[in-house]
Design a protein around this motif. Structure first.
Motif, mmCIF file in Angstrom:
data_model
loop_
_atom_site.group_PDB
_atom_site.id
_atom_site.type_symbol
_atom_site.label_atom_id
_atom_site.label_comp_id
_atom_site.label_asym_id
_atom_site.label_seq_id
_atom_site.Cartn_x
_atom_site.Cartn_y
_atom_site.Cartn_z
ATOM 1 N N ASN A 1 0.547 -1.167 0.067
ATOM 2 C CA ASN A 1 0.108 -0.022 0.109
ATOM 3 C C ASN A 1 0.706 1.244 -0.033
ATOM 4 O O ASN A 1 0.222 2.357 -0.012
ATOM 5 C CB ASN A 1 -1.019 -0.139 1.341
ATOM 6 N N SER A 2 2.156 1.104 -0.044
ATOM 7 C CA SER A 2 3.138 2.303 0.242
ATOM 8 C C SER A 2 3.481 2.613 -1.468
ATOM 9 O O SER A 2 3.253 2.204 -2.403
ATOM 10 C CB SER A 2 4.422 1.905 0.662
ATOM 11 N N SER A 3 3.971 4.119 -1.115
ATOM 12 C CA SER A 3 4.181 4.509 -2.564
ATOM 13 C C SER A 3 5.641 3.758 -3.448
ATOM 14 O O SER A 3 6.148 3.024 -2.701
ATOM 15 C CB SER A 3 4.405 6.048 -2.551
ATOM 16 N N ARG A 4 5.398 3.931 -4.758
ATOM 17 C CA ARG A 4 6.611 2.997 -5.107
ATOM 18 C C ARG A 4 7.913 3.832 -4.968
ATOM 19 O O ARG A 4 8.193 4.906 -4.486
ATOM 20 C CB ARG A 4 6.403 3.399 -6.755
ATOM 21 N N MET A 5 9.025 2.864 -4.866
ATOM 22 C CA MET A 5 10.231 3.119 -4.306
ATOM 23 C C MET A 5 10.752 4.229 -5.492
ATOM 24 O O MET A 5 10.940 3.950 -6.591
ATOM 25 C CB MET A 5 10.927 2.111 -4.273
ATOM 26 N N ASP A 6 10.850 5.391 -5.300
ATOM 27 C CA ASP A 6 11.421 6.596 -6.183
ATOM 28 C C ASP A 6 13.205 6.731 -5.969
ATOM 29 O O ASP A 6 13.561 7.781 -6.846
ATOM 30 C CB ASP A 6 10.941 7.649 -6.335
ATOM 31 N N VAL A 7 13.827 5.878 -5.276
ATOM 32 C CA VAL A 7 15.209 6.148 -5.099
ATOM 33 C C VAL A 7 16.097 5.498 -6.127
ATOM 34 O O VAL A 7 15.773 4.127 -6.537
ATOM 35 C CB VAL A 7 15.666 5.842 -3.511
ATOM 36 N N GLU A 8 16.924 6.142 -6.741
ATOM 37 C CA GLU A 8 17.737 5.513 -7.971
ATOM 38 C C GLU A 8 18.961 4.659 -7.050
ATOM 39 O O GLU A 8 19.919 5.418 -6.686
ATOM 40 C CB GLU A 8 18.381 6.512 -9.031
ATOM 41 N N PHE A 9 19.041 3.448 -7.013
ATOM 42 C CA PHE A 9 19.996 2.835 -6.576
ATOM 43 C C PHE A 9 21.037 2.384 -7.553
ATOM 44 O O PHE A 9 20.466 1.783 -8.737
ATOM 45 C CB PHE A 9 19.558 1.677 -5.430
ATOM 46 N N ARG B 1 25.213 -1.907 -6.752
ATOM 47 C CA ARG B 1 25.861 -2.371 -5.529
ATOM 48 C C ARG B 1 25.077 -2.012 -4.398
ATOM 49 O O ARG B 1 24.760 -2.784 -3.324
ATOM 50 C CB ARG B 1 27.241 -1.864 -5.657
ATOM 51 N N GLU B 2 24.507 -0.663 -4.415
ATOM 52 C CA GLU B 2 23.665 -0.403 -3.395
ATOM 53 C C GLU B 2 22.448 -1.176 -3.027
ATOM 54 O O GLU B 2 22.099 -1.399 -1.946
ATOM 55 C CB GLU B 2 23.331 1.095 -3.624
ATOM 56 N N LEU B 3 21.948 -1.728 -4.076
ATOM 57 C CA LEU B 3 20.612 -2.542 -3.928
ATOM 58 C C LEU B 3 21.060 -3.923 -3.337
ATOM 59 O O LEU B 3 20.551 -4.171 -2.443
ATOM 60 C CB LEU B 3 20.048 -2.779 -5.304
ATOM 61 N N ALA B 4 22.164 -4.135 -3.514
ATOM 62 C CA ALA B 4 22.642 -5.663 -3.015
ATOM 63 C C ALA B 4 22.982 -5.384 -1.510
ATOM 64 O O ALA B 4 22.512 -6.300 -0.933
ATOM 65 C CB ALA B 4 23.888 -6.097 -3.825
ATOM 66 N N ILE B 5 23.662 -4.248 -1.219
ATOM 67 C CA ILE B 5 23.654 -4.078 0.346
ATOM 68 C C ILE B 5 22.489 -3.711 0.901
ATOM 69 O O ILE B 5 22.533 -4.269 2.101
ATOM 70 C CB ILE B 5 24.813 -2.784 0.246
ATOM 71 N N THR B 6 21.546 -2.892 0.385
ATOM 72 C CA THR B 6 20.593 -2.700 1.197
ATOM 73 C C THR B 6 19.809 -3.865 1.397
ATOM 74 O O THR B 6 19.068 -4.143 2.506
ATOM 75 C CB THR B 6 19.718 -1.826 0.408
ATOM 76 N N HIS C 1 29.320 2.834 1.334
ATOM 77 C CA HIS C 1 28.088 2.508 0.570
ATOM 78 C C HIS C 1 26.717 3.086 1.339
ATOM 79 O O HIS C 1 25.747 3.568 0.969
ATOM 80 C CB HIS C 1 27.774 1.172 -0.116
ATOM 81 N N ILE C 2 26.797 2.293 2.683
ATOM 82 C CA ILE C 2 25.696 2.408 3.542
ATOM 83 C C ILE C 2 25.297 4.058 3.776
ATOM 84 O O ILE C 2 24.240 4.532 3.924
ATOM 85 C CB ILE C 2 25.705 1.554 4.827
ATOM 86 N N GLN D 1 21.870 8.478 2.699
ATOM 87 C CA GLN D 1 21.774 9.827 2.372
ATOM 88 C C GLN D 1 20.651 10.004 1.290
ATOM 89 O O GLN D 1 19.774 10.893 1.184
ATOM 90 C CB GLN D 1 23.205 10.491 1.851
ATOM 91 N N LYS D 2 20.682 9.079 0.324
ATOM 92 C CA LYS D 2 19.726 8.987 -0.684
ATOM 93 C C LYS D 2 18.397 8.738 -0.374
ATOM 94 O O LYS D 2 17.462 9.578 -0.797
ATOM 95 C CB LYS D 2 20.225 7.657 -1.660
ATOM 96 N N THR D 3 18.183 7.841 0.722
ATOM 97 C CA THR D 3 16.980 7.740 1.047
ATOM 98 C C THR D 3 16.329 8.396 2.338
ATOM 99 O O THR D 3 15.157 8.633 2.695
ATOM 100 C CB THR D 3 17.023 6.185 1.823
ATOM 101 N N GLY D 4 17.435 9.621 2.878
ATOM 102 C CA GLY D 4 16.866 10.195 4.039
ATOM 103 C C GLY D 4 16.617 9.416 5.035
ATOM 104 O O GLY D 4 15.745 10.080 6.207
#
Length: 213
Positions: free
Chosen positions: A143-151, A154-159, A185-186, A191-194
């Protein structure tokens, strides 16, 4: 030596927890509090590395105390320890920045293990609680909004691995990176996601159903 603050309104429980934790030579319970407000007062005057805290307490409960502690001392690690197997408590605690959520039925070795896991950046959730919490977080993601952060890949794998509760060391070993690189990276991801810290990032990963690339 890890400096630990125990926050629990029942004295006999505090005494038992202190005995268990101090079985480990690297842990010292230097202060005790009966409620969240007392914990805040102690943190104003003392340097604390780790807080082990109950949920239901008079004056100020563990959820509110977690929010205020993380707001003022974000580096302090917090493990919620409670008798209540309530997924709502767990969700609230984790959203406020708690680094783990365990039940008091946990074995003594598990408590000590959880302390070190949290200090290393891991996310510790009692198995019985996780079984209920994770599906709820995933349901909320629908029900949440679409993830609009561009990873980056490598950042996706770490997340994803942060969402699985892995420490920086474990992530580094899995992805064949240095621990310093993982930390960098973290930091960039936060910083990207706030987001405030890796606990919030772990929840973010689960809510957005982030999978490896």
């Amino acid at each position: 030596m890890l400096r630990v603050l125990l926050v629990e309104d029942q004295a006999i429980v505090r005494q038992g927890l202190k005995v268990i934790l101090e079985q480990d030579n690297g842990i010292s319970v230097i202060h005790e509090a009966e409620n969240g407000q007392e914990a805040l007062d102690i943190l104003e005057k003392q340097v604390i590395d780790f807080v082990m805290m109950d949920v239901r307490m008079p004056v100020m409960n563990g959820i509110e105390a977690t929010r205020k502690i993380k707001g003022r001392w974000p580096d302090v690690k917090i493990l919620i320890l409670t008798t209540f197997n309530d997924d709502e408590y767990a969700v609230q605690a984790l959203q406020e920045g708690a680094n783990g959520f365990l039940l008091k039925t946990s074995e003594s070795g598990k408590l000590i293990e959880a302390v070190y896991s949290c200090m290393k950046g891991g996310l510790t959730i009692h198995e019985e609680v996780a079984a209920k919490v994770m599906p709820r977080l995933l349901q909320r993601s629908k029900n949440s909004s679409r993830m609009d952060v561009e990873f980056t890949e490598r950042e996706l794998a770490i997340t994803k691995l942060v969402g699985e509760g892995m420490t920086n060391k474990e992530i580094a070993e899995k992805l064949y990176l240095s621990i310093g690189t993982v930390k960098n990276h973290i930091t960039q991801i936060l910083q990207k996601t706030g987001l405030r810290d890796r606990t919030q990032l772990a929840i973010y990963a689960v809510k957005h159903d982030i999978s490896d690339v």
